[in-house]
Design a protein around this motif. Structure first.
Motif, PDB file in Angstrom:
ATOM      1  N   THR A   1      -2.873  14.988   0.685  1.00 12.71           N
ATOM      2  CA  THR A   1      -3.364  15.940  -0.319  1.00 12.71           C
ATOM      3  C   THR A   1      -2.520  15.905  -1.593  1.00 12.71           C
ATOM      4  OG1 THR A   1      -2.002  17.699   0.672  1.00 12.71           O
ATOM      5  CG2 THR A   1      -4.303  17.497   1.417  1.00 12.71           C
ATOM      6  N   SER A   2      -1.404  15.192  -1.562  1.00  9.73           N
ATOM      7  CA  SER A   2      -0.571  15.060  -2.757  1.00  9.73           C
ATOM      8  C   SER A   2      -0.284  13.587  -2.986  1.00  9.73           C
ATOM      9  CB  SER A   2       0.737  15.844  -2.618  1.00  9.73           C
ATOM     10  OG  SER A   2       1.506  15.343  -1.531  1.00  9.73           O
ATOM     11  N   SER A   3       0.181  13.264  -4.183  1.00  5.86           N
ATOM     12  CA  SER A   3       0.422  11.862  -4.503  1.00  5.86           C
ATOM     13  C   SER A   3       1.428  11.744  -5.635  1.00  5.86           C
ATOM     14  CB  SER A   3      -0.884  11.170  -4.921  1.00  5.86           C
ATOM     15  OG  SER A   3      -1.332  11.695  -6.165  1.00  5.86           O
ATOM     16  N   LEU A   4       2.120  10.629  -5.643  1.00  8.68           N
ATOM     17  CA  LEU A   4       3.005  10.280  -6.742  1.00  8.68           C
ATOM     18  C   LEU A   4       2.866   8.796  -7.007  1.00  8.68           C
ATOM     19  CD1 LEU A   4       5.281  10.851  -8.775  1.00  8.68           C
ATOM     20  CD2 LEU A   4       6.931  10.496  -6.923  1.00  8.68           C
ATOM     21  N   ILE A   5       2.549   8.459  -8.245  1.00 10.91           N
ATOM     22  CA  ILE A   5       2.475   7.062  -8.678  1.00 10.91           C
ATOM     23  C   ILE A   5       3.622   6.820  -9.652  1.00 10.91           C
ATOM     24  CG2 ILE A   5       1.021   5.278  -9.673  1.00 10.91           C
ATOM     25  CD1 ILE A   5      -0.130   6.671  -7.147  1.00 10.91           C
ATOM     26  N   SER A   6       4.315   5.710  -9.466  1.00 11.96           N
ATOM     27  CA  SER A   6       5.367   5.330 -10.404  1.00 11.96           C
ATOM     28  C   SER A   6       5.159   3.873 -10.801  1.00 11.96           C
ATOM     29  CB  SER A   6       6.763   5.544  -9.801  1.00 11.96           C
ATOM     30  OG  SER A   6       6.914   4.809  -8.586  1.00 11.96           O
TER      31      SER A   6
ATOM     32  N   HIS B   1       4.472   2.551  -5.919  1.00 14.57           N
ATOM     33  CA  HIS B   1       5.207   2.030  -7.067  1.00 14.57           C
ATOM     34  C   HIS B   1       4.488   0.780  -7.558  1.00 14.57           C
ATOM     35  CE1 HIS B   1       8.661   1.718  -9.703  1.00 14.57           C
ATOM     36  NE2 HIS B   1       8.894   0.475  -9.317  1.00 14.57           N
ATOM     37  N   LEU B   2       3.947   0.843  -8.774  1.00 15.66           N
ATOM     38  CA  LEU B   2       3.151  -0.241  -9.327  1.00 15.66           C
ATOM     39  C   LEU B   2       4.026  -1.343  -9.903  1.00 15.66           C
ATOM     40  CD1 LEU B   2       0.549   2.005 -11.184  1.00 15.66           C
ATOM     41  CD2 LEU B   2       0.181   0.773  -9.034  1.00 15.66           C
TER      42      LEU B   2
ATOM     43  N   ARG C   1      -4.227   0.008 -19.749  1.00 15.61           N
ATOM     44  CA  ARG C   1      -4.794   0.197 -18.414  1.00 15.61           C
ATOM     45  C   ARG C   1      -3.886   1.011 -17.501  1.00 15.61           C
ATOM     46  NH1 ARG C   1      -6.671  -5.321 -15.922  1.00 15.61           N
ATOM     47  NH2 ARG C   1      -6.980  -3.882 -14.175  1.00 15.61           N
ATOM     48  N   PHE C   2      -2.870   1.641 -18.061  1.00 19.27           N
ATOM     49  CA  PHE C   2      -1.947   2.405 -17.205  1.00 19.27           C
ATOM     50  C   PHE C   2      -2.658   3.523 -16.455  1.00 19.27           C
ATOM     51  CE2 PHE C   2       0.651   6.228 -16.633  1.00 19.27           C
ATOM     52  CZ  PHE C   2       1.543   5.748 -15.672  1.00 19.27           C
ATOM     53  N   LEU C   3      -3.341   4.409 -17.183  1.00 22.94           N
ATOM     54  CA  LEU C   3      -3.980   5.553 -16.526  1.00 22.94           C
ATOM     55  C   LEU C   3      -5.067   5.098 -15.552  1.00 22.94           C
ATOM     56  CD1 LEU C   3      -4.311   8.221 -19.370  1.00 22.94           C
ATOM     57  CD2 LEU C   3      -2.708   8.205 -17.438  1.00 22.94           C
ATOM     58  N   GLU C   4      -5.831   4.097 -15.932  1.00 20.76           N
ATOM     59  CA  GLU C   4      -6.874   3.564 -15.061  1.00 20.76           C
ATOM     60  C   GLU C   4      -6.278   3.092 -13.735  1.00 20.76           C
ATOM     61  OE1 GLU C   4      -9.383  -0.611 -14.942  1.00 20.76           O
ATOM     62  OE2 GLU C   4      -8.888   0.260 -16.886  1.00 20.76           O
ATOM     63  N   THR C   5      -5.173   2.364 -13.821  1.00 15.85           N
ATOM     64  CA  THR C   5      -4.534   1.816 -12.622  1.00 15.85           C
ATOM     65  C   THR C   5      -3.880   2.920 -11.802  1.00 15.85           C
ATOM     66  OG1 THR C   5      -4.102  -0.207 -13.892  1.00 15.85           O
ATOM     67  CG2 THR C   5      -2.935   0.054 -11.807  1.00 15.85           C
TER      68      THR C   5
END
Length: 283
Positions: free
Chosen positions: A134-139, A201-202, A116-120
Motif C-alpha cells: 500500500t506504500s511505495s518509494l522510488i529512487s 531504485h532506478l 521520462r522521469f515521472l513516467e518511469t
C-alpha cells in the motif's frame, strides 16, 4: 524522537480523474538561485506525463528569499513557502507540510529530471502496488555534470532529487529530522526502511544487476542494496543514462564538506549517529 517529525493529518484521498503530484523543491538564497530554479522547473515542464496529472511545484525558500528569483510557468502550478530558518531540513519540512496530493516527489533546485522521469517512476510505483503493497518509494541514480555540462560520473546514491513516493509513504515515515544538517536524506531512508517501505531504485539500461557484479564494478549500487535493510531492489529503465541530472558546483553540499574541516567533522558525527541508530549508514 521519530514521532515528532510525523505529520498526523496527511490523508490518502480518493483520486480524481487525474492524480495530483506535489514536487518539493528546496532552494537556498544564493546568486545562482534564479538560474537553478529556471532549469529545474523547465525540466518538470518537459515531463512526458505532465498532461496526465495535476502537478504543482512547491518551492521552499529561506526566510529572506528574493521573489524575483521565482520563475513563472504556463503549464505548472507553483507555490512558494518560507522555512522558519535557513536549513535544508526546515525548508523541506515547510514544503511537506504544504503537500496535498496523491504523490510526492523531490527535486533540488540545481538538479533536473529527464523528460521520462515521472513516467518511469509512476510505472515503477504501479509495479509495487501490483505486488500487494500500500506504500511505495522510488529512487534513482544520477548523472553528474559540471557547470559547463561536461559529464563527470554516474552517482548511484539515492539523492532526494530522484525520490517519488505515495502519500501513504510520507504519512508513515514523516518529516525530515532537523537534528541532521548534512545527512538528513540518509536518516529519512533509514526510517523508511525501518517502516518496511518497499523501494525500487532506478538505474540505466546497461547497469549490472547481479550482486557479484555490483560488488566488483558498481560498489555504490551494491551499497544501495546492502544498506537498505532488505527493502530495496534495482530496476533498469530503457535509457542509457540516469533519469536525474545532478549539477556539481562549488556551493553544493558535498563540495562544501570536502573543503571545510568543520563541516567534515560535523558530517562524521552525523554518520556515527546514523550507525548508532540503524546499525549502518542507510543508502
Amino acid at each position: 524522537m521519530e514521532k515528532q517529525y510525523k505529520r498526523q493529518n496527511l490523508q490518502l484521498v480518493v483520486p480524481p480523474q487525474r492524480p495530483r503530484l506535489d514536487i518539493v523543491i528546496p532552494s537556498r538564497s544564493q546568486p545562482d538561485q534564479a538560474a537553478f530554479l529556471k532549469e529545474s522547473i523547465a525540466s518538470i515542464e518537459r515531463q512526458s506525463l505532465l498532461g496526465s496529472i495535476h502537478a504543482r511545484a512547491i518551492i521552499c525558500c529561506d526566510p529572506d528569499y528574493d521573489p524575483s528569483n521565482i520563475p513563472q510557468s504556463s503549464c505548472l502550478a507553483i507555490e512558494v513557502v518560507e522555512s522558519e530558518q535557513p536549513l535544508q531540513a526546515a525548508a523541506l519540512n515547510a514544503g511537506l507540510v504544504a503537500v496535498d496530493a496523491h504523490f510526492v516527489a523531490f527535486l533540488e533546485d540545481d538538479d533536473a529530471w529527464h523528460p521520462r522521469f515521472l513516467e518511469t517512476a509512476l510505472a515503477a510505483h504501479q509495479k509495487l502496488l501490483d505486488s500487494g503493497t500500500t506504500s511505495s518509494l522510488i529512487s534513482s541514480n544520477q548523472l553528474e555534470v559540471d557547470s559547463n555540462g561536461v559529464i563527470e560520473r554516474v552517482n548511484d546514491f539515492a539523492t532526494p532529487s530522484g525520490w517519488f513516493m505515495s502519500i501513504a509513504t510520507l504519512r508513515n515515515v514523516g518529516l525530515f529530522d532537523p537534528r541532521y544538517r548534512l545527512h538528513l536524506d540518509n536518516d529519512w531512508l533509514g526510517r523508511a526502511a525501518a517502516h518496511k517501505v518497499p523501494r525500487i531504485h532506478l538505474v540505466e539500461a546497461l547497469a549490472p544487476m547481479k550482486v557479484n557484479h555490483l560488488s566488483q564494478v558498481r560498489p555504490w549500487l551494491f551499497k544501495v542494496l546492502k544498506n537498505s535493510n532488505g527493502t530495496c531492489r534495482l530496476a533498469r529503465h530503457s535509457l542509457l543514462i540516469p533519469l536525474v541530472r545532478r549539477l556539481v558546483h562549488p556551493d553544493s553540499g558535498m563540495a562544501r564538506i570536502s573543503r571545510d574541516p568543520q563541516l567534515a567533522q560535523e558530517s562524521a558525527a552525523e554518520c556515527q549517529r546514523l550507525v548508532q541508530t540503524y546499525g549502518r549508514i542507510p543508502w
